[in-house]
Design a protein around this motif. Structure first.
Motif, PDB file in Angstrom:
ATOM      1  N   ALA A   3       0.896  -1.203  -0.038  1.00 58.81           N
ATOM      2  CA  ALA A   3      -0.020   0.062   0.075  1.00 58.81           C
ATOM      3  C   ALA A   3       0.803   1.433  -0.054  1.00 58.81           C
ATOM      4  O   ALA A   3       1.895   1.259   0.704  1.00 58.81           O
ATOM      5  N   GLY A   4       0.605   2.336  -0.986  1.00 57.32           N
ATOM      6  CA  GLY A   4       1.299   3.543  -0.678  1.00 57.32           C
ATOM      7  C   GLY A   4       0.974   4.478   0.233  1.00 57.32           C
ATOM      8  O   GLY A   4       1.536   5.483   0.678  1.00 57.32           O
ATOM      9  N   GLN A   5      -0.595   4.329   0.867  1.00 57.75           N
ATOM     10  CA  GLN A   5      -1.005   5.075   1.603  1.00 57.75           C
ATOM     11  C   GLN A   5      -0.625   4.937   3.152  1.00 57.75           C
ATOM     12  O   GLN A   5      -0.724   3.693   3.433  1.00 57.75           O
ATOM     13  N   GLU A   6      -0.122   5.733   3.651  1.00 58.12           N
ATOM     14  CA  GLU A   6       0.559   5.639   5.099  1.00 58.12           C
ATOM     15  C   GLU A   6      -0.459   5.008   6.171  1.00 58.12           C
ATOM     16  O   GLU A   6      -0.185   3.976   6.664  1.00 58.12           O
ATOM     17  N   ARG A   7      -1.599   5.105   5.832  1.00 61.18           N
ATOM     18  CA  ARG A   7      -2.755   4.887   6.982  1.00 61.18           C
ATOM     19  C   ARG A   7      -2.935   3.240   6.708  1.00 61.18           C
ATOM     20  O   ARG A   7      -3.380   2.586   7.360  1.00 61.18           O
ATOM     21  N   PHE A   8      -2.490   2.730   5.411  1.00 60.78           N
ATOM     22  CA  PHE A   8      -2.927   1.583   5.149  1.00 60.78           C
ATOM     23  C   PHE A   8      -1.835   0.814   5.123  1.00 60.78           C
ATOM     24  O   PHE A   8      -1.648  -0.450   4.781  1.00 60.78           O
ATOM     25  N   ARG A   9      -0.629   1.155   5.501  1.00 62.95           N
ATOM     26  CA  ARG A   9       0.469   0.302   5.391  1.00 62.95           C
ATOM     27  C   ARG A   9       1.405   0.369   6.815  1.00 62.95           C
ATOM     28  O   ARG A   9       2.154  -0.966   6.979  1.00 62.95           O
ATOM     29  N   LYS A  10       1.007   1.314   7.650  1.00 61.70           N
ATOM     30  CA  LYS A  10       2.013   1.267   8.710  1.00 61.70           C
ATOM     31  C   LYS A  10       2.002   0.194   9.496  1.00 61.70           C
ATOM     32  O   LYS A  10       3.327  -0.330  10.025  1.00 61.70           O
ATOM     33  N   SER A  11       1.088  -0.727   9.564  1.00 59.06           N
ATOM     34  CA  SER A  11       0.809  -1.925  10.516  1.00 59.06           C
ATOM     35  C   SER A  11       1.612  -3.169   9.795  1.00 59.06           C
ATOM     36  O   SER A  11       1.958  -4.106  10.556  1.00 59.06           O
ATOM     37  N   MET A  12       1.776  -3.156   8.658  1.00 59.81           N
ATOM     38  CA  MET A  12       2.347  -4.074   7.697  1.00 59.81           C
ATOM     39  C   MET A  12       3.819  -3.858   7.435  1.00 59.81           C
ATOM     40  O   MET A  12       4.658  -4.905   6.957  1.00 59.81           O
ATOM     41  N   VAL A  13       4.449  -2.793   7.656  1.00 62.66           N
ATOM     42  CA  VAL A  13       5.832  -2.431   7.036  1.00 62.66           C
ATOM     43  C   VAL A  13       6.806  -3.405   7.477  1.00 62.66           C
ATOM     44  O   VAL A  13       7.711  -3.791   6.624  1.00 62.66           O
ATOM     45  N   GLN A  14       6.906  -3.516   8.800  1.00 65.28           N
ATOM     46  CA  GLN A  14       8.036  -4.651   9.171  1.00 65.28           C
ATOM     47  C   GLN A  14       8.035  -6.017   8.601  1.00 65.28           C
ATOM     48  O   GLN A  14       8.840  -6.751   8.793  1.00 65.28           O
ATOM     49  N   HIS A  15       6.678  -6.442   8.130  1.00 68.49           N
ATOM     50  CA  HIS A  15       6.426  -7.657   7.754  1.00 68.49           C
ATOM     51  C   HIS A  15       6.862  -7.761   6.247  1.00 68.49           C
ATOM     52  O   HIS A  15       7.567  -8.760   5.748  1.00 68.49           O
ATOM     53  N   TYR A  16       6.616  -6.943   5.504  1.00 65.60           N
ATOM     54  CA  TYR A  16       7.112  -6.986   3.942  1.00 65.60           C
ATOM     55  C   TYR A  16       8.585  -6.838   3.634  1.00 65.60           C
ATOM     56  O   TYR A  16       9.127  -7.210   2.677  1.00 65.60           O
TER      57      TYR A  16
END
Ligand code: GTP
Ligand code: MG
Length: 239
Positions: free
Chosen positions: A84-97
């Motif tokens: 996801a490019g949108q910060e609100r849709f990505r912040k919880s996933m960042v460390q996973h990907y």
């Protein structure tokens, strides 16, 4: 939500013979990052399903597409993590990907100077997650079919790519080689297929990710392209 076990059954259904065990397939994880709206979902869909999606919505978290490809007689599996490019849709996933990444595709939109200006931020995020120069990285300028709206020239993009030791590809997920009237766009526009195949070639000599190495607790959505459409399965890895 399907379990890992059902996901593995799903994967093995790709094999041709039901009598022989499936050959061990090397798996490579490629993350696709860039601002919201640059076309990451369209690019990954184009590569995996072979066509431009009729409709896309902003990606939430990450979508996961994969494709079996053959290189030098070996079949490998390319996993594309469409983030996801949108910060609100990505912040919880960042460390996973950012775990176990084999290659990174940075995408900007040639009709959006802002998306190009954001690239250093994306590169910095990769650095912060310990993705060094040894991980192949490529830069993709998308939406080259919109020739009249271009804001990011090839020269500027090439300078940026050179400064960061990345190859540059300019393409269109919508119409990779022509403007619809048979006219070549931007002179040397690249096919989406060729771009991802270039990455796959670079990866072939590397150590692959195997399914059992997926991070514990990761939830992903698997979308496998099919002639009639696509199949989508969400699952959580508990390995
Ligand atoms: N003309 C044109 N439009 C495109 C192209 N690629 C994507 N689009 C359009 O751009 C919009 C955004 O595309 P997406 O693929 O959803 O963008 P994204 O980068 O995945 O966005 P996020 O999921 O929010 O991060 C959609 O309306 C697409 O139809 C292209 O190559 N050419
Ligand atoms: Mg998306």
């Amino acid at each position: 939500m399907a379990s890992v076990e059902s996901s593995m059954e799903f994967t093995s259904s790709l094999t041709v013979s039901s009598h022989l065990p499936p050959p061990r397939t090397r798996i490579f994880k490629i993350i696709v990052i860039g601002d919201s709206g640059v076309g990451k979902t369209c690019l990954t869909y184009r590569f995996c399903a072979g066509k431009f999606p009729e409709k896309t919505e902003a990606t939430i978290g990450v979508d996961f597409r994969e494709k079996l490809i053959e290189i030098d007689g070996e079949t490998i599996k390319v996993q594309l993590w469409d983030t996801a490019g949108q910060e609100r849709f990505r912040k919880s996933m960042v460390q996973h990907y950012y775990r176990n990444v084999h290659a990174v595709v940075f995408v900007y939109d040639v009709t959006s100077a802002a998306s190009f200006r954001s690239l250093p931020t994306w590169i910095e995020e990769c650095k912060q997650h310990a993705l060094g120069q040894e991980v192949p990285r490529i830069l993709v300028g998308n939406k080259c079919d919109l020739q009249n709206s271009v804001q990011v020239g090839t020269d500027l993009a090439q300078q940026f790519a050179d400064a960061h030791s990345m190859p540059l590809f300019e393409t269109s997920a919508k119409n990779p080689s022509s403007d619809g009237r048979g006219v070549s766009i931007r002179g040397s526009s690249d096919h989406v297929e060729a771009i991802f195949m270039t990455v796959a070639h670079k990866l072939k000599s590397q150590k692959p990710l195997i399914l059992s190495q997926l991070p514990r607790g990761d939830t992903v959505t698997l979308i496998r392209g099919r002639d009639e459409g696509e199949e989508k399965v969400s699952w959580t890895c508990s390995c």
